[in-house]
Design a protein around this motif. Structure first.
Motif, PDB file in Angstrom:
ATOM      1  N   ILE A 217      10.723 -12.436  83.391  1.00 13.08           N
ATOM      2  CA  ILE A 217      10.881 -12.782  84.941  1.00 13.08           C
ATOM      3  C   ILE A 217       8.751 -13.307  84.781  1.00 13.08           C
ATOM      4  CG2 ILE A 217      10.110 -12.285  86.917  1.00 13.08           C
ATOM      5  CD1 ILE A 217      11.503  -9.604  86.390  1.00 13.08           C
ATOM      6  N   GLY A 218       8.372 -13.067  84.237  1.00 10.20           N
ATOM      7  CA  GLY A 218       6.472 -14.219  84.916  1.00 10.20           C
ATOM      8  C   GLY A 218       6.985 -14.940  83.505  1.00 10.20           C
ATOM      9  N   LYS A 219       8.002 -14.777  82.430  1.00  7.23           N
ATOM     10  CA  LYS A 219       7.886 -16.164  81.241  1.00  7.23           C
ATOM     11  C   LYS A 219       8.084 -16.921  81.823  1.00  7.23           C
ATOM     12  CE  LYS A 219      10.302 -16.827  76.995  1.00  7.23           C
ATOM     13  NZ  LYS A 219      11.142 -15.780  76.380  1.00  7.23           N
TER      14      LYS A 219
ATOM     15  N   ARG B 233      20.292  -7.999  83.985  1.00 14.09           N
ATOM     16  CA  ARG B 233      18.583  -7.272  84.153  1.00 14.09           C
ATOM     17  C   ARG B 233      17.906  -8.285  83.732  1.00 14.09           C
ATOM     18  NH1 ARG B 233      18.236  -1.008  86.899  1.00 14.09           N
ATOM     19  NH2 ARG B 233      15.979  -1.018  85.947  1.00 14.09           N
ATOM     20  N   PHE B 234      16.917  -8.283  85.242  1.00 17.03           N
ATOM     21  CA  PHE B 234      16.157  -9.046  83.213  1.00 17.03           C
ATOM     22  C   PHE B 234      14.667  -7.754  83.201  1.00 17.03           C
ATOM     23  CE2 PHE B 234      17.331 -12.914  84.395  1.00 17.03           C
ATOM     24  CZ  PHE B 234      17.792 -13.124  85.652  1.00 17.03           C
ATOM     25  N   ARG B 235      14.497  -7.816  82.143  1.00 20.58           N
ATOM     26  CA  ARG B 235      13.358  -7.499  82.131  1.00 20.58           C
ATOM     27  C   ARG B 235      11.731  -8.100  82.425  1.00 20.58           C
ATOM     28  NH1 ARG B 235      12.496  -8.878  76.371  1.00 20.58           N
ATOM     29  NH2 ARG B 235      10.365  -7.244  75.913  1.00 20.58           N
ATOM     30  N   ASN B 236      10.587  -7.357  82.406  1.00 28.37           N
ATOM     31  CA  ASN B 236       9.680  -7.730  83.709  1.00 28.37           C
ATOM     32  C   ASN B 236       8.628  -9.206  83.202  1.00 28.37           C
ATOM     33  OD1 ASN B 236       9.763  -6.024  85.176  1.00 28.37           O
ATOM     34  ND2 ASN B 236       8.489  -3.543  83.989  1.00 28.37           N
ATOM     35  N   GLN B 237       9.060  -8.405  81.326  1.00 24.74           N
ATOM     36  CA  GLN B 237       7.799 -10.084  80.511  1.00 24.74           C
ATOM     37  C   GLN B 237       9.174 -11.390  80.934  1.00 24.74           C
ATOM     38  OE1 GLN B 237       8.081  -6.964  79.371  1.00 24.74           O
ATOM     39  NE2 GLN B 237       6.869  -6.506  78.674  1.00 24.74           N
TER      40      GLN B 237
ATOM     41  N   ILE C 222      14.904 -13.005  92.474  1.00 22.43           N
ATOM     42  CA  ILE C 222      15.127 -12.538  90.745  1.00 22.43           C
ATOM     43  C   ILE C 222      15.688 -10.885  90.615  1.00 22.43           C
ATOM     44  CG2 ILE C 222      14.639 -11.257  89.370  1.00 22.43           C
ATOM     45  CD1 ILE C 222      13.629 -14.228  88.458  1.00 22.43           C
ATOM     46  N   LEU C 223      15.740 -10.071  92.710  1.00 17.81           N
ATOM     47  CA  LEU C 223      16.452  -9.615  92.504  1.00 17.81           C
ATOM     48  C   LEU C 223      17.934 -10.034  93.470  1.00 17.81           C
ATOM     49  CD1 LEU C 223      13.956  -6.737  94.576  1.00 17.81           C
ATOM     50  CD2 LEU C 223      14.712  -7.119  91.945  1.00 17.81           C
TER      51      LEU C 223
ATOM     52  N   HIS D 195       9.104 -14.886  94.401  1.00 10.63           N
ATOM     53  CA  HIS D 195      10.048 -14.597  93.291  1.00 10.63           C
ATOM     54  C   HIS D 195      10.627 -13.326  93.428  1.00 10.63           C
ATOM     55  CE1 HIS D 195      10.778 -17.140  89.200  1.00 10.63           C
ATOM     56  NE2 HIS D 195       9.707 -14.840  88.854  1.00 10.63           N
ATOM     57  N   ILE D 196       9.691 -12.746  93.521  1.00 12.06           N
ATOM     58  CA  ILE D 196      10.908 -10.768  93.295  1.00 12.06           C
ATOM     59  C   ILE D 196      11.816 -10.895  94.257  1.00 12.06           C
ATOM     60  CG2 ILE D 196      10.712  -8.539  94.000  1.00 12.06           C
ATOM     61  CD1 ILE D 196       8.605  -8.899  91.362  1.00 12.06           C
TER      62      ILE D 196
END
Lengths: 77, 390
Positions: free
Chosen positions: A58-60, A52-56, A42-43, A38-39
């Motif tokens: 990405i997890g959401k 650019r995505f925030r970490n939260q 996303i990259l 997934h990481i």
């Protein structure tokens, strides 16, 4: 446009057919789509769409549709 | 024989909370659930502690909840206060304990602080999750999961408010609770008999393997049994609690094992440590490459998990071993790849069997490391000391 481009990226990442990817597609439905891949996805998405995505954020995400909506929100598309 | 007072209090407090969650709405529901959990927690864990202990504990949680209410949704540095404050409380407590100073037992402090930090993280990602402080309190102190978790997300609590676990599942939940009791009171003690503190000799080559497996299964039955009871009790109250175990012993590598063992901790660390750190490394140091970045982050994450368990050398080693196992599973070569062409001869099945056995014994060894007694830890420290003094 965003959907087609994203589906292409997902298909290349996970070696699946673009036709099998819909807005409702979740990570569990795609073989090999775990938190690590997934990481990587996303990259690649960040690079392809210049966002650019925030970490939260990405997890959401729960499905491909959430990712499309987020890209759309960030690109104004 | 009458049930102990603790158990009666547990069921009474859970029943009151359950009734409130199912049949009340709005603020009253959260207040009654929070208060009933608080009463239950005090009665079971703190009734015999000095009088200042429980109010201090609750006050620390209230400060963290206030910070979450004020700042968790912000996209500024103030979010980090909300996220880190519970962790700082936990680290401070454990650091003082590690010095040997006597501190009262803040039972369940790890799980409360993790729940609160995760709450801050969740709200930051989805401000729609914002709720009343009574809801945050009820979630943090929820009695069934107070002692050993799971670290259930606040989202599950919120979704349960509008869509509670159906009462029709009551029988299945009750059976699950009974299974949990059976695991704790029957299976775990039997496994312990085979463990290193039971009849098996950890230092004898023929029984070391059995001792390690005994330790692993003892921990599994004890921990998963408590989680079964917590999930069942939560479900009876209407609240969905995250599953914490999912057939971990069927996995063939450490990474998959950790995705099926103590799942809520894995997901908490994945969301708050692993993924942010990996993203940061991949963005700031792309020259490291994915595999090295993932390996570094695995070591960091499991080092933190190791020292969370304890501060002695065995826990440090534990974290590093877990990190190594996960890094290898993610980025290491498949040493048994040569068996793949022999699939029709059972080559792949043989490969998976070997991987499964190696994985099982690796985890058994790690758990044994965690369960070593102080005298055994001292033995390890002396051995390391002699090794490096030569």
């Amino acid at each position: 446009m965003i959907t087609d481009k994203l589906n292409q990226i997902i298909a290349e990442c996970f070696k699946v057919e673009t036709g099998n990817i819909t807005r409702e597609t979740t990570a569990e439905q795609v073989p090999g789509w775990d938190s690590i891949s997934h990481i990587r996805l996303i990259l690649q998405v960040e690079k392809a769409f210049n966002v650019r995505f925030r970490n939260q954020e990405i997890g959401k995400m729960k499905n491909v549709g959430d990712l499309v909506d987020l890209i759309s929100e960030k690109t104004g598309g | 024989m009458l049930p102990s007072f603790d158990i009666l209090i547990f069921f009474a407090a859970t029943a009151v909370g359950a009734a409130a969650f199912r049949w009340q709405t709005g603020r009253r529901r959260a207040v009654v659930l929070a208060v009933s959990s608080l009463v239950g927690v005090w009665a079971i864990f703190f009734a015999t502690s000095p009088i200042w202990v429980f109010p201090t504990y609750v006050s620390c949680a209230l400060v963290a909840i206030a910070a979450i209410s004020l700042w968790a949704h912000e996209e500024t540095w103030r979010y980090w206060i909300a996220f880190l404050l519970p962790i700082v409380l936990l680290v401070t407590y454990k650091a003082i304990l590690a010095t040997g100073m006597s501190l009262p037992a803040f039972v369940g402090i790890s799980y409360i602080t993790f729940r609160l930090s995760y709450l801050a993280w969740e709200i930051n990602g989805d401000p729609d999750l914002r709720a009343s402080r009574w809801d945050y309190f009820a979630h943090a102190f929820f009695l069934p999961s107070f002692l050993v978790g799971p670290i259930s997300p606040f989202r599950a609590y919120c979704e349960s408010k509008s869509d509670p676990v159906p009462l029709q599942e009551g029988t299945a939940l009750l059976l699950r609770a009974i299974l949990g009791v059976a695991k704790i009171s029957v299976f775990a003690p039997v496994a312990a008999q085979f463990g290193s503190n039971g009849y098996s000799d950890l230092y004898h080559p023929t029984s070391a393997g059995l001792a390690m497996l005994g330790n692993l299964f003892y921990l599994y039955f004890d921990f998963s049994g408590l989680c079964d009871i917590a999930i069942a009790a939560g479900g009876i109250a209407g609240i969905r609690i995250k599953e914490n175990f999912g057939r971990p012993f069927l996995q063939t590598n450490i990474r998959d094992f950790w995705n099926h063992w103590h799942i809520s901790l894995t997901h908490f660390m994945r969301d708050t440590v692993y993924m942010p750190l990996l993203m940061t490394l991949m963005r700031r140091a792309p020259w490291l490459g994915f595999h090295i970045s993932a390996a570094i982050v695995s070591f960091v994450m499991f080092f933190l998990i190791g020292i969370w368990h304890g501060s002695t050398i065995n826990f440090v080693l534990l974290g590093l071993l877990y990190g190594f196992g996960v890094a290898w599973a993610t980025s290491g070569p498949d040493l048994l790849k040569w068996l793949d062409p022999f699939e029709s001869w059972g080559g792949v099945a043989a490969k998976n069997t070997v991987k499964w056995a190696v994985n099982l014994m690796f985890m058994a060894g790690c758990v044994t490391l965690m369960m070593l007694e102080p005298a055994q830890v001292a033995k390890i420290q002396n051995a390391f000391g002699q090794l490096f003094s030569r």
